[in-house]
Design a protein around this motif. Structure first.
Motif, PDB file in Angstrom:
ATOM      1  N   MET A  77       0.840  -1.202   0.000  1.00  0.00           N
ATOM      2  CA  MET A  77       0.000   0.000   0.000  1.00  0.00           C
ATOM      3  C   MET A  77       0.872   1.249   0.000  1.00  0.00           C
ATOM      4  SD  MET A  77      -1.522  -0.037   3.879  1.00  0.00           S
ATOM      5  CE  MET A  77      -2.365  -1.553   3.523  1.00  0.00           C
ATOM      6  N   PRO A  78       0.257   2.381  -0.354  1.00  0.00           N
ATOM      7  CA  PRO A  78       1.042   3.615  -0.381  1.00  0.00           C
ATOM      8  C   PRO A  78       1.560   3.980   1.011  1.00  0.00           C
ATOM      9  CG  PRO A  78      -1.238   4.030  -1.079  1.00  0.00           C
ATOM     10  CD  PRO A  78      -1.134   2.587  -0.719  1.00  0.00           C
ATOM     11  N   ALA A  79       2.750   4.519   1.056  1.00  0.00           N
ATOM     12  CA  ALA A  79       3.317   4.965   2.332  1.00  0.00           C
ATOM     13  C   ALA A  79       2.537   6.157   2.885  1.00  0.00           C
ATOM     14  CB  ALA A  79       4.791   5.325   2.152  1.00  0.00           C
ATOM     15  N   TYR A  80       1.945   6.917   1.991  1.00  0.00           N
ATOM     16  CA  TYR A  80       1.164   8.089   2.387  1.00  0.00           C
ATOM     17  C   TYR A  80      -0.297   7.652   2.447  1.00  0.00           C
ATOM     18  CZ  TYR A  80      -0.713  12.831   2.369  1.00  0.00           C
ATOM     19  OH  TYR A  80      -1.367  13.990   2.692  1.00  0.00           O
ATOM     20  N   THR A  81      -0.761   7.259   3.650  1.00  0.00           N
ATOM     21  CA  THR A  81      -2.115   6.752   3.797  1.00  0.00           C
ATOM     22  C   THR A  81      -2.606   6.975   5.216  1.00  0.00           C
ATOM     23  OG1 THR A  81      -3.554   4.870   3.330  1.00  0.00           O
ATOM     24  CG2 THR A  81      -1.434   4.386   4.385  1.00  0.00           C
ATOM     25  N   VAL A  97       3.535  -3.854   3.466  1.00  0.00           N
ATOM     26  CA  VAL A  97       4.720  -3.336   2.776  1.00  0.00           C
ATOM     27  C   VAL A  97       4.329  -1.979   2.211  1.00  0.00           C
ATOM     28  CG1 VAL A  97       6.365  -3.675   0.905  1.00  0.00           C
ATOM     29  CG2 VAL A  97       5.523  -5.647   2.198  1.00  0.00           C
ATOM     30  N   PHE A  98       4.962  -0.950   2.729  1.00  0.00           N
ATOM     31  CA  PHE A  98       4.669   0.392   2.251  1.00  0.00           C
ATOM     32  C   PHE A  98       5.517   0.692   1.021  1.00  0.00           C
ATOM     33  CE2 PHE A  98       3.458   0.688   6.756  1.00  0.00           C
ATOM     34  CZ  PHE A  98       2.155   1.136   6.592  1.00  0.00           C
ATOM     35  N   CYS A  99       4.901   1.335   0.058  1.00  0.00           N
ATOM     36  CA  CYS A  99       5.571   1.678  -1.192  1.00  0.00           C
ATOM     37  C   CYS A  99       5.501   3.198  -1.371  1.00  0.00           C
ATOM     38  CB  CYS A  99       4.874   0.966  -2.347  1.00  0.00           C
ATOM     39  SG  CYS A  99       5.650   1.229  -3.938  1.00  0.00           S
ATOM     40  N   ASP A 100       6.575   3.778  -1.878  1.00  0.00           N
ATOM     41  CA  ASP A 100       6.592   5.224  -2.098  1.00  0.00           C
ATOM     42  C   ASP A 100       5.508   5.647  -3.084  1.00  0.00           C
ATOM     43  OD1 ASP A 100       8.651   5.814  -0.368  1.00  0.00           O
ATOM     44  OD2 ASP A 100      10.204   5.585  -1.902  1.00  0.00           O
ATOM     45  N   SER A 101       5.088   6.868  -2.904  1.00  0.00           N
ATOM     46  CA  SER A 101       4.109   7.454  -3.813  1.00  0.00           C
ATOM     47  C   SER A 101       4.808   8.037  -5.026  1.00  0.00           C
ATOM     48  CB  SER A 101       3.341   8.575  -3.098  1.00  0.00           C
ATOM     49  OG  SER A 101       2.669   8.078  -1.972  1.00  0.00           O
ATOM     50  N   MET A 102       3.996   8.315  -6.034  1.00  0.00           N
ATOM     51  CA  MET A 102       4.545   9.000  -7.202  1.00  0.00           C
ATOM     52  C   MET A 102       4.994  10.389  -6.782  1.00  0.00           C
ATOM     53  SD  MET A 102       1.975   7.904 -10.290  1.00  0.00           S
ATOM     54  CE  MET A 102       0.429   8.069  -9.407  1.00  0.00           C
ATOM     55  N   GLN A 103       5.917  10.951  -7.518  1.00  0.00           N
ATOM     56  CA  GLN A 103       6.457  12.252  -7.140  1.00  0.00           C
ATOM     57  C   GLN A 103       5.390  13.357  -7.204  1.00  0.00           C
ATOM     58  OE1 GLN A 103      10.018  13.210  -9.271  1.00  0.00           O
ATOM     59  NE2 GLN A 103      10.666  14.670  -7.729  1.00  0.00           N
ATOM     60  N   ASP A 104       4.465  13.225  -8.150  1.00  0.00           N
ATOM     61  CA  ASP A 104       3.464  14.283  -8.338  1.00  0.00           C
ATOM     62  C   ASP A 104       2.050  13.841  -7.962  1.00  0.00           C
ATOM     63  OD1 ASP A 104       3.262  12.478 -10.419  1.00  0.00           O
ATOM     64  OD2 ASP A 104       2.769  13.989 -11.912  1.00  0.00           O
ATOM     65  N   HIS A 105       1.943  12.687  -7.264  1.00  0.00           N
ATOM     66  CA  HIS A 105       0.620  12.148  -6.936  1.00  0.00           C
ATOM     67  C   HIS A 105       0.760  11.207  -5.737  1.00  0.00           C
ATOM     68  CE1 HIS A 105      -3.269  10.234  -7.525  1.00  0.00           C
ATOM     69  NE2 HIS A 105      -3.552  11.200  -8.364  1.00  0.00           N
ATOM     70  N   PRO A 106      -0.237  11.152  -4.836  1.00  0.00           N
ATOM     71  CA  PRO A 106      -0.085  10.326  -3.642  1.00  0.00           C
ATOM     72  C   PRO A 106      -0.290   8.816  -3.846  1.00  0.00           C
ATOM     73  CG  PRO A 106      -2.169  11.497  -3.563  1.00  0.00           C
ATOM     74  CD  PRO A 106      -1.435  12.001  -4.769  1.00  0.00           C
ATOM     75  N   ASN A 107      -0.675   8.389  -5.050  1.00  0.00           N
ATOM     76  CA  ASN A 107      -0.843   6.950  -5.282  1.00  0.00           C
ATOM     77  C   ASN A 107       0.497   6.245  -5.380  1.00  0.00           C
ATOM     78  OD1 ASN A 107      -3.620   6.826  -5.211  1.00  0.00           O
ATOM     79  ND2 ASN A 107      -3.863   7.196  -7.391  1.00  0.00           N
ATOM     80  N   ILE A 108       0.455   4.907  -5.263  1.00  0.00           N
ATOM     81  CA  ILE A 108       1.676   4.094  -5.353  1.00  0.00           C
ATOM     82  C   ILE A 108       2.377   4.332  -6.674  1.00  0.00           C
ATOM     83  CG2 ILE A 108       2.500   1.721  -5.635  1.00  0.00           C
ATOM     84  CD1 ILE A 108       0.465   0.832  -3.608  1.00  0.00           C
ATOM     85  N   ASP A 109       3.680   4.450  -6.594  1.00  0.00           N
ATOM     86  CA  ASP A 109       4.500   4.545  -7.799  1.00  0.00           C
ATOM     87  C   ASP A 109       4.723   3.122  -8.302  1.00  0.00           C
ATOM     88  OD1 ASP A 109       6.506   4.800  -9.735  1.00  0.00           O
ATOM     89  OD2 ASP A 109       7.549   6.369  -8.615  1.00  0.00           O
ATOM     90  N   ALA A 110       4.080   2.747  -9.413  1.00  0.00           N
ATOM     91  CA  ALA A 110       4.124   1.385  -9.932  1.00  0.00           C
ATOM     92  C   ALA A 110       5.567   0.936 -10.217  1.00  0.00           C
ATOM     93  CB  ALA A 110       3.284   1.275 -11.190  1.00  0.00           C
ATOM     94  N   ASP A 111       6.426   1.860 -10.542  1.00  0.00           N
ATOM     95  CA  ASP A 111       7.822   1.511 -10.810  1.00  0.00           C
ATOM     96  C   ASP A 111       8.557   1.089  -9.544  1.00  0.00           C
ATOM     97  OD1 ASP A 111       7.510   2.057 -13.528  1.00  0.00           O
ATOM     98  OD2 ASP A 111       8.087   4.167 -13.265  1.00  0.00           O
ATOM     99  N   LYS A 112       8.018   1.420  -8.373  1.00  0.00           N
ATOM    100  CA  LYS A 112       8.691   1.108  -7.113  1.00  0.00           C
ATOM    101  C   LYS A 112       8.106  -0.112  -6.416  1.00  0.00           C
ATOM    102  CE  LYS A 112      10.405   5.721  -6.494  1.00  0.00           C
ATOM    103  NZ  LYS A 112      10.440   6.920  -5.722  1.00  0.00           N
ATOM    104  N   VAL A 113       7.048  -0.676  -6.979  1.00  0.00           N
ATOM    105  CA  VAL A 113       6.456  -1.882  -6.388  1.00  0.00           C
ATOM    106  C   VAL A 113       7.418  -3.013  -6.602  1.00  0.00           C
ATOM    107  CG1 VAL A 113       4.562  -3.543  -6.516  1.00  0.00           C
ATOM    108  CG2 VAL A 113       4.071  -1.139  -6.704  1.00  0.00           C
TER     109      VAL A 113
END
Length: 113
Positions: A77-81, A97-113
């Protein structure tokens, strides 16, 4: 100037509807207004079935149960939640497992999953 906190915004007959709900003796779940809302969504969006919950927390907990989340399952899940997002799954023993958010959006950054 003081900004009011949680001041209700009334547009018309809300007080009357609240009175109706209280008079019916059913003010939490599956009352006449719940059924009206569910029917509205089913008709408007051609849903086969809708089910309203009292909160997103309740919806997430039901989701975890329906997914049969068990001890040791991994939930990303997103770290920002909000804490309830993780809590619904932690209560069933999942590993969060917390995953970083996108740089310009609070959703999970798919590249970091």
């Amino acid at each position: 100037m003081k900004i009011p906190f949680n001041k209700p915004y009334l547009t018309g007959r809300e007080s009357h509807y609240i009175y109706q709900a209280i008079s019916s003796g059913k003010i939490s779940g599956n009352g006449m207004f719940t059924k009206k809302c569910q029917n509205f969504f089913e008709k408007k969006y051609s849903f086969l079935k809708t089910f309203l919950t009292t909160s997103c927390t309740d919806a997430l907990e039901m989701c975890a149960i329906l997914l049969n989340i068990s001890p040791g399952d991994e939930v990303i899940m997103p770290a920002y939640t909000f804490v309830s997002t993780a809590n619904a799954f932690v209560l069933r023993g999942a590993k969060i497992v917390f995953c970083d958010s996108m740089q310009d959006h609070p959703n999970i950054d798919a590249d970091k999953v």
